[in-house]
Scaffold this motif. Structure first.
Motif, PDB file in Angstrom:
ATOM      1  N   GLY A  94     -46.686   6.174 -31.013  1.00  0.00           N
ATOM      2  CA  GLY A  94     -46.259   6.577 -29.628  1.00  0.00           C
ATOM      3  C   GLY A  94     -45.848   5.134 -28.982  1.00  0.00           C
ATOM      4  O   GLY A  94     -44.536   5.163 -28.284  1.00  0.00           O
ATOM      5  N   GLU A  95     -46.265   4.076 -29.325  1.00  0.00           N
ATOM      6  CA  GLU A  95     -45.600   2.894 -28.570  1.00  0.00           C
ATOM      7  C   GLU A  95     -44.592   2.311 -29.333  1.00  0.00           C
ATOM      8  O   GLU A  95     -43.583   1.921 -28.507  1.00  0.00           O
ATOM      9  CB  GLU A  95     -47.039   1.558 -28.813  1.00  0.00           C
ATOM     10  N   ALA A  97     -42.191   4.154 -30.679  1.00  0.00           N
ATOM     11  CA  ALA A  97     -41.143   4.967 -30.014  1.00  0.00           C
ATOM     12  C   ALA A  97     -40.729   4.476 -28.864  1.00  0.00           C
ATOM     13  O   ALA A  97     -39.551   4.594 -28.368  1.00  0.00           O
ATOM     14  CB  ALA A  97     -41.426   6.713 -30.308  1.00  0.00           C
ATOM     15  N   ALA A  98     -41.793   4.129 -27.884  1.00  0.00           N
ATOM     16  CA  ALA A  98     -41.364   3.815 -26.605  1.00  0.00           C
ATOM     17  C   ALA A  98     -40.723   2.552 -26.596  1.00  0.00           C
ATOM     18  O   ALA A  98     -39.742   2.185 -25.964  1.00  0.00           O
ATOM     19  CB  ALA A  98     -42.531   3.628 -25.823  1.00  0.00           C
ATOM     20  N   HIS A 101     -37.037   3.035 -27.725  1.00  0.00           N
ATOM     21  CA  HIS A 101     -36.342   3.722 -26.492  1.00  0.00           C
ATOM     22  C   HIS A 101     -36.172   2.862 -25.401  1.00  0.00           C
ATOM     23  O   HIS A 101     -34.818   2.569 -24.809  1.00  0.00           O
ATOM     24  CB  HIS A 101     -37.038   4.852 -25.837  1.00  0.00           C
ATOM     25  N   LEU A 212     -38.754  12.162 -28.898  1.00  0.00           N
ATOM     26  CA  LEU A 212     -39.934  12.212 -28.854  1.00  0.00           C
ATOM     27  C   LEU A 212     -40.418  13.548 -29.496  1.00  0.00           C
ATOM     28  O   LEU A 212     -41.561  13.700 -30.115  1.00  0.00           O
ATOM     29  CB  LEU A 212     -40.394  12.218 -27.508  1.00  0.00           C
ATOM     30  N   LEU A 248     -50.016  10.661 -29.648  1.00  0.00           N
ATOM     31  CA  LEU A 248     -48.879  10.046 -29.585  1.00  0.00           C
ATOM     32  C   LEU A 248     -47.942  10.270 -28.348  1.00  0.00           C
ATOM     33  O   LEU A 248     -47.348   9.075 -27.877  1.00  0.00           O
ATOM     34  CB  LEU A 248     -48.033  10.791 -30.727  1.00  0.00           C
ATOM     35  N   THR A 249     -48.249  11.226 -27.618  1.00  0.00           N
ATOM     36  CA  THR A 249     -47.604  11.531 -26.152  1.00  0.00           C
ATOM     37  C   THR A 249     -48.080  10.854 -25.265  1.00  0.00           C
ATOM     38  O   THR A 249     -47.331  10.055 -24.405  1.00  0.00           O
ATOM     39  CB  THR A 249     -47.534  12.927 -26.249  1.00  0.00           C
ATOM     40  N   TYR A 252     -46.980   7.196 -25.760  1.00  0.00           N
ATOM     41  CA  TYR A 252     -45.649   6.802 -25.688  1.00  0.00           C
ATOM     42  C   TYR A 252     -45.396   6.870 -24.077  1.00  0.00           C
ATOM     43  O   TYR A 252     -44.671   5.838 -23.636  1.00  0.00           O
ATOM     44  CB  TYR A 252     -44.917   8.084 -26.170  1.00  0.00           C
ATOM     45  N   ARG A 253     -45.987   7.864 -23.382  1.00  0.00           N
ATOM     46  CA  ARG A 253     -45.755   7.667 -21.840  1.00  0.00           C
ATOM     47  C   ARG A 253     -46.168   6.493 -21.142  1.00  0.00           C
ATOM     48  O   ARG A 253     -45.556   5.879 -20.360  1.00  0.00           O
ATOM     49  CB  ARG A 253     -46.332   8.835 -21.181  1.00  0.00           C
ATOM     50  N   ARG A 255     -46.511   3.429 -22.536  1.00  0.00           N
ATOM     51  CA  ARG A 255     -45.878   2.370 -22.992  1.00  0.00           C
ATOM     52  C   ARG A 255     -44.480   2.287 -22.286  1.00  0.00           C
ATOM     53  O   ARG A 255     -44.053   1.241 -21.838  1.00  0.00           O
ATOM     54  CB  ARG A 255     -45.799   2.089 -24.493  1.00  0.00           C
TER      55      ARG A 255
END
Length: 313
Positions: A94-95, A97-98, A101, A212, A248-249, A252-253, A255
């Motif tokens: 998740g981190e 992917a963040a 992005h 995501l 994961l989610t 992600y949020r 980060r």
């Protein structure tokens, strides 16, 4: 998933990825590599060169990147995590992917700053409906009958896309799944910026939630692979996938917020994009890899089972 290109490790220093066949220019990967280098993103294999055959149009023949020691493909290491019931790694993904992005949202001489669009929901919904129609046409046998019987439910899950409001768009990975994440000696890296093979010519500027959603659904696919190939108990594998998706989610949020970019995620939920992605997995299976069909079918059956159980009680 089977790799469609051929990668050769040279002296444990570089990896030469030969595109088979060579792809017409413009190709997304060289520009993405140049942008990520310009904004200082290092959580990928360092790009060295792109080999091009000049012509009209030209062709991208190969990409040369740094070799990452002890690297393992996500379809290997992540299936092992699923079989062992370990989900802590998902926070790292998740981190990753963040961070990707955040880098994609940073303007450079290659890519502009994010833009906000309020008129694309209808186009996204129609694209997803088209994917469902094609999946229904190409999926035969008992799987096809099961899918056809639930077509209305799947269409209803897609429909929120049509009501999407103003949405930030960034240059996305376009094919972000666990197979594009390497676990190597120094952590995790994201690779393969070739775009979505199931949707050639797609606009590379999309909402971050599309990436995501695809990454999250790939964890569901890993659970299906673990059941099929590693002897995982189905109920346990599905619980693992749910826990991994949540980690994961959430990571992600968190980060993305740390980067000051929470605004990249609109109110739109990932589910419509996830349903579209499963349809695209079915299309890919029908056209290129029939034995893969079990994975998206398993994911769809697991996703709809709770709804059908509620309807019968």
């Amino acid at each position: 998933m089977d790799q469609t290109n051929r990668s050769v490790v040279v002296d444990e220093r570089v990896v030469v990825k030969w595109l088979t066949p060579p792809q017409p220019l413009p190709h997304p990967a060289p520009d993405v590599h140049a942008h990520l280098a310009a904004v200082g993103f290092t959580r990928t294999a360092l790009p060295y060169a792109a080999l091009v055959r000049h012509g009209d149009p030209g062709e991208l023949v190969a990409l040369v990147t740094a070799y990452l020691p002890d690297a393992r493909d996500g379809w290997e290491w992540c299936v092992a995590e699923a079989a062992a019931g370990r989900a802590a790694f998902a926070a790292d993904l998740g981190e990753l992917a963040a961070d990707l992005h955040a880098a994609m949202a940073t303007p450079s001489p290659v890519f502009p700053a994010p833009v906000r669009r309020a008129d694309l929901g209808g186009a996204w919904a129609e694209r997803a409906r088209a994917a469902l129609r094609e999946a229904l046409e190409l999926t035969g046998g008992a799987d096809g009958a099961w899918l056809a019987a639930r077509a209305d439910t799947l269409r209803a899950l897609i429909e929120p896309l049509a009501r999407a409001g103003e949405t930030p768009l960034i240059r996305v990975h376009g094919d972000l799944h666990v197979g594009q994440t390497l676990r190597w000696r120094d952590g995790y890296a994201v690779i393969d910026f070739d775009g979505n093979p199931t949707l050639p010519g797609a606009d590379p500027y999309q909402p971050a939630v599309r990436d995501l959603a695809q990454l999250a659904t790939s964890l569901d696919h890993v659970a299906q692979v673990a059941i099929r190939r590693a002897g995982a108990v189905p109920a346990e594998a599905l619980r693992w996938a749910s826990a991994a998706r949540e980690r994961l989610t959430s990571a992600y949020r968190d980060r993305l917020a740390a980067h000051g970019l929470s605004w990249l995620l609109p109110e739109l939920t990932p589910e419509p994009f996830e349903i579209e992605q499963e349809c695209r997995e079915l299309i890919y299976a029908a056209r290129h890899l029939p034995r893969w069909r079990y994975a998206p079918m398993g994911v769809l059956r697991a996703r709809l089972a709770p709804r059908e159980s509620e309807e019968t009680t």
